[in-house]
Design a protein around this motif. Sequence first.
Motif, PDB file in Angstrom:
ATOM      1  N   CYS A  11       0.953  -1.103   0.116  1.00  0.00           N
ATOM      2  CA  CYS A  11      -0.009   0.078  -0.124  1.00  0.00           C
ATOM      3  C   CYS A  11       0.937   1.421  -0.055  1.00  0.00           C
ATOM      4  N   ALA A  13       0.518   4.054   1.652  1.00  0.00           N
ATOM      5  CA  ALA A  13       0.319   4.668   3.041  1.00  0.00           C
ATOM      6  C   ALA A  13      -0.730   3.414   3.864  1.00  0.00           C
ATOM      7  N   CYS A  15      -3.497   3.018   6.079  1.00  0.00           N
ATOM      8  CA  CYS A  15      -4.816   3.669   6.692  1.00  0.00           C
ATOM      9  C   CYS A  15      -5.127   3.518   8.088  1.00  0.00           C
ATOM     10  N   CYS A  18      -6.809   0.102   9.373  1.00  0.00           N
ATOM     11  CA  CYS A  18      -6.474  -1.172   8.661  1.00  0.00           C
ATOM     12  C   CYS A  18      -5.946  -2.182   9.452  1.00  0.00           C
ATOM     13  N   ARG A  22      -0.811  -6.356   5.067  1.00  0.00           N
ATOM     14  CA  ARG A  22      -0.275  -5.456   4.062  1.00  0.00           C
ATOM     15  C   ARG A  22       1.106  -4.501   4.791  1.00  0.00           C
ATOM     16  N   GLY A  60      -5.856  -7.431  -1.679  1.00  0.00           N
ATOM     17  CA  GLY A  60      -4.726  -6.695  -1.089  1.00  0.00           C
ATOM     18  C   GLY A  60      -4.835  -6.285   0.456  1.00  0.00           C
ATOM     19  N   GLY A  61      -4.302  -5.277   0.732  1.00  0.00           N
ATOM     20  CA  GLY A  61      -3.173  -4.387   0.128  1.00  0.00           C
ATOM     21  C   GLY A  61      -3.877  -3.698  -1.193  1.00  0.00           C
ATOM     22  N   THR A  62      -2.993  -3.280  -1.859  1.00  0.00           N
ATOM     23  CA  THR A  62      -3.677  -2.366  -2.984  1.00  0.00           C
ATOM     24  C   THR A  62      -2.821  -3.000  -4.329  1.00  0.00           C
ATOM     25  N   ASN A  95      -7.426   1.123  -5.878  1.00  0.00           N
ATOM     26  CA  ASN A  95      -7.768   2.027  -5.008  1.00  0.00           C
ATOM     27  C   ASN A  95      -7.727   3.381  -6.099  1.00  0.00           C
ATOM     28  N   ARG A 132      -7.634   8.252   4.203  1.00  0.00           N
ATOM     29  CA  ARG A 132      -7.464   7.736   2.645  1.00  0.00           C
ATOM     30  C   ARG A 132      -6.784   8.470   1.947  1.00  0.00           C
TER      31      ARG A 132
HETATM   32  S1  SF4 Z   1      -5.483   0.813   1.263  1.00  0.00           S
HETATM   33 FE1  SF4 Z   1      -6.737  -0.732   2.056  1.00  0.00          FE
HETATM   34  S2  SF4 Z   1      -5.086  -2.428   2.593  1.00  0.00           S
HETATM   35 FE2  SF4 Z   1      -4.119  -0.600   2.189  1.00  0.00          FE
HETATM   36  S3  SF4 Z   1      -3.981   0.434   4.240  1.00  0.00           S
HETATM   37 FE3  SF4 Z   1      -5.670   1.204   3.412  1.00  0.00          FE
HETATM   38  S4  SF4 Z   1      -7.324  -0.180   3.924  1.00  0.00           S
HETATM   39 FE4  SF4 Z   1      -5.373  -1.347   4.292  1.00  0.00          FE
END
Ligand code: SF4
Length: 375
Positions: A11, A13, A15, A18, A22, A60-62, A95, A132
């Motif tokens: 990712c 960053a 979140c 989360c 990840r 994921g993840g992303t 994302n 986000r």
């Molecule tokens: S984008 Fe999704 S998987 Fe990545 S840190 Fe944010 S919530 Fe978690």
Amino acid sequence: MLGLYLHIPFCSAICNYCNFNRGLFDAALKERYVDALVTEIERSRASSESNRADTIYFGGGTPSLLEPGEIARIIEACTDAFEVSGDVEVTLEANPETVTVQRLAAFRDAGVNRLSFGVQSFRDDELRRLSRLHGAERARAAFREARQAGFDNISLDLMMWLPAQSVADWLTSVDEAIALGPEHLSLYLLEVYPNAPLRDEMARAHWSLAPDDDAAAMYLEAMARLEAAGYDQYEISNVARPGRRSRHNLKYWTDGEWIGFGCGAHSTRGGARWKNVSGTDDYVGRVARGESTAVEVRQLSASEMLGDALFTGLRLVEGLDEEAVANRYGVDIWARYGPDLEPFLENGVLRRQARRLFLTREGMLVANEVMSVFV
Ligand code: SF4
């Protein structure tokens, strides 16, 4: 048919709420990871008995941080190792801030035919509270770009019961999603874990969660609006236009079988369940050394399999088929659990019709209570 799950743990960053497996994006590690993933898939070829698959899911993840060429390489490894059906559903979780129309077109050329966007909210204030990286306008633009790139199967994830969110705030996101017209939507309730940084931020900023009654209203009113807009609810948290249910996710809820590749991925097949090591480095290292990546391998007992079938079946709007359960597990649900289920029928949480047992929509709000009968 099998589902194939590919875990992409990177990712841009992290979140503040989360709880997934990840870590921060690292270009060099990502390259080694993609190599490892392809190797793990190739190795599975030798051990696959019947290896027909009809879904591939990048979660994921992303996953949209991968390059389209890397996605193509992984899909190719899947089609080499498995007999993948011609109408395979290939989903990429994306994302909004990671895509452009060019990247999306390239993902499509790579073989992706379904997108699942992590939108979460169409309100900038809420997205900021969740830390986000995207704003509401980027989410709308990503959706339009996906259409431009030719995607006709798009899902949006939204989260409700966010810090400082009112019922009206939530419904503006639902209405915006409906206005965009995706084929599928998943609505999740935010769970703030005990050690989530968001918990401290909420305390500092005095952001509270709406009362339980409001959370119930959020869910019920959203489902009513989605239904009025032509979506069918098919699972507690999921709605779709006709023919657009998530074929991959349905495997989890209908006693299906799937193989997960990548760090932390779970698999269920032939009555066995296993999980890969969680750490990205650990996973890459094991693959490089030719060692097994699976930990926690176990054969499911008959009662565990029955428990899973009851839990997941009740998540579906169509509910549990009592006859199918009797044929597969030799258990008459009503004979075994009837006395404990009866009160739920009386108060309108459960319904029983034509040998099917299902939760009413209000019942879905207290699904865990009903499911506890099966424990
Ligand atoms: S984008 Fe999704 S998987 Fe990545 S840190 Fe944010 S919530 Fe978690």
